[in-house]
Design an enzyme around this catalytic site. Structure first.
Site, PDB file in Angstrom:
ATOM      1  N   GLU A  57       0.826  -1.216   0.000  1.00 52.72           N
ATOM      2  CA  GLU A  57       0.000   0.000   0.000  1.00 52.72           C
ATOM      3  C   GLU A  57       0.858   1.263   0.000  1.00 52.72           C
ATOM      4  O   GLU A  57       0.524   2.240  -0.654  1.00 52.72           O
ATOM      5  CB  GLU A  57      -0.958   0.011   1.203  1.00 52.72           C
ATOM      6  N   TYR A 140      -6.208   6.212   5.075  1.00 51.24           N
ATOM      7  CA  TYR A 140      -6.334   5.302   3.940  1.00 51.24           C
ATOM      8  C   TYR A 140      -5.538   3.999   4.186  1.00 51.24           C
ATOM      9  O   TYR A 140      -6.078   2.892   4.076  1.00 51.24           O
ATOM     10  CB  TYR A 140      -5.855   5.994   2.654  1.00 51.24           C
ATOM     11  N   ASP A 158      -9.456   6.044  -1.379  1.00 54.40           N
ATOM     12  CA  ASP A 158      -8.324   6.627  -2.107  1.00 54.40           C
ATOM     13  C   ASP A 158      -8.901   7.403  -3.295  1.00 54.40           C
ATOM     14  O   ASP A 158     -10.120   7.550  -3.427  1.00 54.40           O
ATOM     15  CB  ASP A 158      -7.326   5.546  -2.541  1.00 54.40           C
TER      16      ASP A 158
END
Ligand code: SF4
Length: 367
Positions: A57, A140, A158
């Site tokens: 991520e 996020y 996102d």
């Protein structure tokens, strides 16, 4: 694109549902079925290892999937656990990050790994609220890790998810309190029983079907609930600037070496106080980007944020270096076999790779 049914026709049935549970249920099921059949085969997919999800991520922020895959594999091979990452020197972590850009992400990841090793026994916290206390982990990333690794019912928002939700609802950029409305809608839309897959499905859908331009509405699993279906305003493309820059390629024979790769290259370390890529190594910058054809070793294009650089690489003799270049930071003659394991800027790595100066085995993997 094939003609789609008018959004208004579908709106009547959707409005009757008044954003009700049944309507969302049907859309969720459609989205999850699409994801199960169409998800891309990516190396971090299927991992329930929160560390692997965390690394992927962070790497994927502002970076294309295609650019991340090789870097992710090399990074995970070298640092398979939080404790392995925590124990590494920062320079080595940055070297493995080379080419991904936005190096602050790597520094924060490393800092957070050290905190996890010291304060959490090397185990990443499971809850999103705890994850957010770590450096570099915002709402996020915390939601992505907690939902994918542990099924916590927390929605990820996102840029891709925001675009999908805005198009579904017919909201446009600049509307008041848009971010808050998107977050609230994301939380209501989330499938709490399949939070990880649902979040990944929304991100995947936004990245592949509901792209910023030319969305593939005809095959979209959320078509029945979409108010815009391709008839939305598209944000204007950010205007790229062009800039010419010259780099010095200074090579010399390595002193005291008789065999093997005996060349060294002059590299310069960007000062720690620089806001962009502090501490990374690059080729010295020439005072002028005008390079005569006979001195030109290579010409490459390189984009950094909103600037397209036209980079001219000039071969510079050992004695000419000082006169021709702007000294920005600490300089060092580096053996070529060692250069690949330094944290190079993406441009330096690109130039040395194109000129086949990095050892072959190290061109694709920064070690
Ligand atoms: S129907 Fe089109 S605009 Fe609407 S969510 Fe799907 S791809 Fe995006």
């Amino acid at each position: 694109m094939p003609k789609l049914p008018s959004p208004r026709m579908k709106l009547d049935s959707r409005d009757r549902a008044a954003s009700g549970v049944d309507h969302d249920e049907a859309l969720r099921a459609s989205l999850l079925a699409w994801y199960a059949a169409n998800k891309r085969d990516l190396p971090w997919r299927g991992a329930e290892n929160s560390y692997a999800i965390w690394v992927s991520e962070i790497m994927l922020q502002q970076t294309r999937v295609a650019a991340v895959i090789d870097r992710y594999m090399a990074f995970m091979e070298r640092f398979p656990t939080v404790t392995a990452l925590a124990a590494a020197p920062e320079e080595e972590v940055l070297a493995l990050w080379s080419g991904l850009g936005y190096y602050r992400r790597a520094r924060m990841l490393h800092k957070a790994a050290r905190l996890v090793a010291a304060d959490y026994g090397g185990i990443l916290p499971a809850a999103s609220a705890e994850l957010r206390k770590l450096p570099g982990i915002g709402a996020y990333t915390a939601a992505a890790i907690a939902s994918i690794a542990h099924g916590e019912p927390v929605a990820v928002v996102d840029g891709n998810v925001e675009r999908v939700l805005c198009r579904l609802a017919g909201w446009e950029e600049g509307e008041p309190a848009l971010r808050r409305r998107v977050e609230e809608r994301a939380a209501r839309f989330l499938d709490p029983k399949h939070a990880g897959d649902f979040n990944q499905a929304m991100m995947e859908m936004g990245a592949t079907l509901c792209a910023p331009r030319n969305p593939q509405c005809a095959i979209c699993p959320l078509l029945a609930g979409c108010r815009t279906r391709g008839e939305h305003k598209t944000a204007p493309r950010a205007k790229m600037q062009s800039r010419a820059v010259g780099c010095a390629l200074a090579l010399r024979k390595r002193r005291g070496r008789r065999a093997g790769n005996d060349a060294e290259v002059l590299l310069e370390q960007r000062p720690a106080a620089q806001t962009v890529m502090p501490g990374l190594w690059e080729l010295p910058i020439l005072r002028s980007a005008d390079v005569a054809a006979e001195d030109l070793r290579l010409r490459v294009r390189h984009a950094i944020m909103q600037v397209n650089y036209d980079v001219r690489v000039r071969a510079v003799g050992e004695r000419e270096v000082k006169a021709l270049t702007v000294a920005g930071g600490r300089r060092r003659w580096v053996p070529l076999e060692e250069a690949a394991s330094l944290p190079l800027t993406g441009l330096a790595r690109k130039i040395l790779t194109r000129l086949r100066l990095l050892p072959a085995a190290q061109r694709s993997q920064p070690r």
